[in-house]
Design an enzyme around this catalytic site. Structure first.
Site, PDB file in Angstrom:
ATOM      1  N   HIS A 127       0.489  -0.764   0.555  1.00  0.00           N
ATOM      2  CA  HIS A 127      -0.009  -0.093  -0.273  1.00  0.00           C
ATOM      3  C   HIS A 127       0.943   1.208  -0.114  1.00  0.00           C
ATOM      4  CE1 HIS A 127       0.931  -0.564   4.676  1.00  0.00           C
ATOM      5  NE2 HIS A 127      -0.290   0.341   4.589  1.00  0.00           N
TER       6      HIS A 127
ATOM      7  N   HIS B  14       1.646   3.997   1.657  1.00  0.00           N
ATOM      8  CA  HIS B  14       1.848   4.516   3.221  1.00  0.00           C
ATOM      9  C   HIS B  14       3.659   4.901   3.099  1.00  0.00           C
ATOM     10  CE1 HIS B  14      -2.108   4.268   5.372  1.00  0.00           C
ATOM     11  NE2 HIS B  14      -1.707   5.225   4.616  1.00  0.00           N
TER      12      HIS B  14
ATOM     13  N   ASP C 188       5.482   4.910   5.042  1.00  0.00           N
ATOM     14  CA  ASP C 188       6.393   3.673   5.876  1.00  0.00           C
ATOM     15  C   ASP C 188       6.700   2.536   5.516  1.00  0.00           C
ATOM     16  OD1 ASP C 188       3.758   3.434   6.320  1.00  0.00           O
ATOM     17  OD2 ASP C 188       4.517   2.905   8.311  1.00  0.00           O
ATOM     18  N   HIS C 189       5.803   2.349   3.815  1.00  0.00           N
ATOM     19  CA  HIS C 189       6.106   1.244   3.439  1.00  0.00           C
ATOM     20  C   HIS C 189       6.936   1.787   1.541  1.00  0.00           C
ATOM     21  CE1 HIS C 189       4.363  -1.197   5.793  1.00  0.00           C
ATOM     22  NE2 HIS C 189       3.361  -0.391   6.783  1.00  0.00           N
TER      23      HIS C 189
ATOM     24  N   HIS D 173      -7.494  -0.263   5.500  1.00  0.00           N
ATOM     25  CA  HIS D 173      -6.477   0.305   5.739  1.00  0.00           C
ATOM     26  C   HIS D 173      -5.957   1.633   5.126  1.00  0.00           C
ATOM     27  CE1 HIS D 173      -3.245   1.783   8.140  1.00  0.00           C
ATOM     28  NE2 HIS D 173      -1.913   1.586   7.035  1.00  0.00           N
TER      29      HIS D 173
ATOM     30  N   ASP E 255      -0.343  -3.860   6.005  1.00  0.00           N
ATOM     31  CA  ASP E 255      -0.989  -3.364   6.976  1.00  0.00           C
ATOM     32  C   ASP E 255      -2.521  -3.806   7.568  1.00  0.00           C
ATOM     33  OD1 ASP E 255       1.360  -2.121   7.650  1.00  0.00           O
ATOM     34  OD2 ASP E 255       0.807   0.161   7.458  1.00  0.00           O
TER      35      ASP E 255
ATOM     36  N   HIS F 134       3.975  -4.540  10.931  1.00  0.00           N
ATOM     37  CA  HIS F 134       4.947  -3.603  12.456  1.00  0.00           C
ATOM     38  C   HIS F 134       4.527  -4.883  13.128  1.00  0.00           C
ATOM     39  CE1 HIS F 134       3.702   0.611  10.560  1.00  0.00           C
ATOM     40  NE2 HIS F 134       3.320   0.097   9.635  1.00  0.00           N
TER      41      HIS F 134
HETATM   42 ZN   LIG Z   1      -0.268   1.996   6.586  1.00  0.00          ZN
END
Ligand SMILES: [Zn+2]
Length: 255
Positions: free
Chosen positions: A56, A58, A60-61, A114, A133, A171
């Site tokens: 996805h 985001h 942080d990915h 998400h 996530d 995570h």
């Molecule tokens: Zn995420």
């Protein structure tokens, strides 16, 4: 030769994962939270990066993608619905399509909730799934771009994977998730056993990931929204599963 999976921590509480095919040397990074950590993992294993499989959009990915792409000229595979928000995408994929990493074959599962276009990758023969996530061990992702019915459908899709499937999520949230889950199901024996295991793993500085779908089915309150005990715990005995799921998610948001 079976695939090798290498899990490593990065950023604050993200996991990076490398999936390696020893048959021909191909290696995929599942998401790319930060380039440096992925590079170090590649060096540790002496593997060559051929692909990035994005779950996805985001940051942080995906933040590590441009640097990794530039250095390795790797192929970037991303969910069709989010390709505009992900850097350097080469291939977009959707539900039911297959992705090959060397000789390894992964199936794309659309698991929105998400984020609106979130996907998971299921490597059936390898008995592993990379769920980003959407699903966490004993938890699930926040509903940032999807409604409770959308997320519930995604979670039940993942729940249908074979029980032996190893679940790699994005995570390390397991300890906090277990803490919350015990408020919903304090007498769930499997959850209590998992809680003990998680305490031991965390105090030894070891990851709680991967989990298995068998374990998640027994311990994860979000996957158990259609069980009487969970419905009762949120004061919704007899209510539809999706309504129970929404209530559990709302309670966790405030926990
Ligand atoms: Zn995420």
């Amino acid at each position: 030769m079976p695939a090798e999976v290498h899990l490593f921590k990065c950023l604050k509480d993200n996991y990076g994962v490398l999936l390696h095919d020893p048959a021909n040397g191909a290696t995929a990074s599942i998401d790319a939270p930060e380039a440096g950590a992925v590079e170090e993992a590649l060096r540790t294993k002496n593997w060559r990066l051929t692909d990035i499989l994005v779950t996805h959009h985001h940051a942080d990915h995906t933040a590590g993608i441009p640097e990794l792409k530039e250095k390795h000229s790797c192929r970037v595979v991303a969910p069709r619905g989010e390709a505009q928000r992900i850097p350097a995408v080469d291939v977009t994929v959707r539900e039911g399509e297959f992705v090959t990493i060397g000789t390894l074959v992964g199936r794309v599962l659309e698991t929105p909730g998400h984020t609106a276009g979130h996907i998971s990758y299921w490597f059936k023969s390898e008995e592993v799934a990379f769920v980003g996530d959407t699903l966490f061990s004993v938890g699930c992702g926040r509903l940032l771009e999807g409604s409770a019915p959308v997320m519930w459908e995604s979670l039940t899709k993942l729940r249908n994977l074979p029980p032996e499937t190893e679940i790699y999520c994005g995570h390390e949230y397991t300890a906090a998730n277990v803490h919350f889950a015990l408020t919903i199901a304090p007498h769930n024996a499997a959850l209590r056993a998992r809680a003990d295991e998680v305490v031991k793993l965390c105090s030894a500085g070891r990851p709680t990931i991967p989990s298995t779908m068998a374990s998640e089915r027994l311990t994860n309150p979000f996957l158990r929204a259609d069980t009487p005990g969970v419905a009762q715990a949120v004061g919704l005995a007899g209510a539809p599963a999706v309504q129970v799921f929404a209530a559990v998610r709302a309670r966790k948001d405030k926990f």
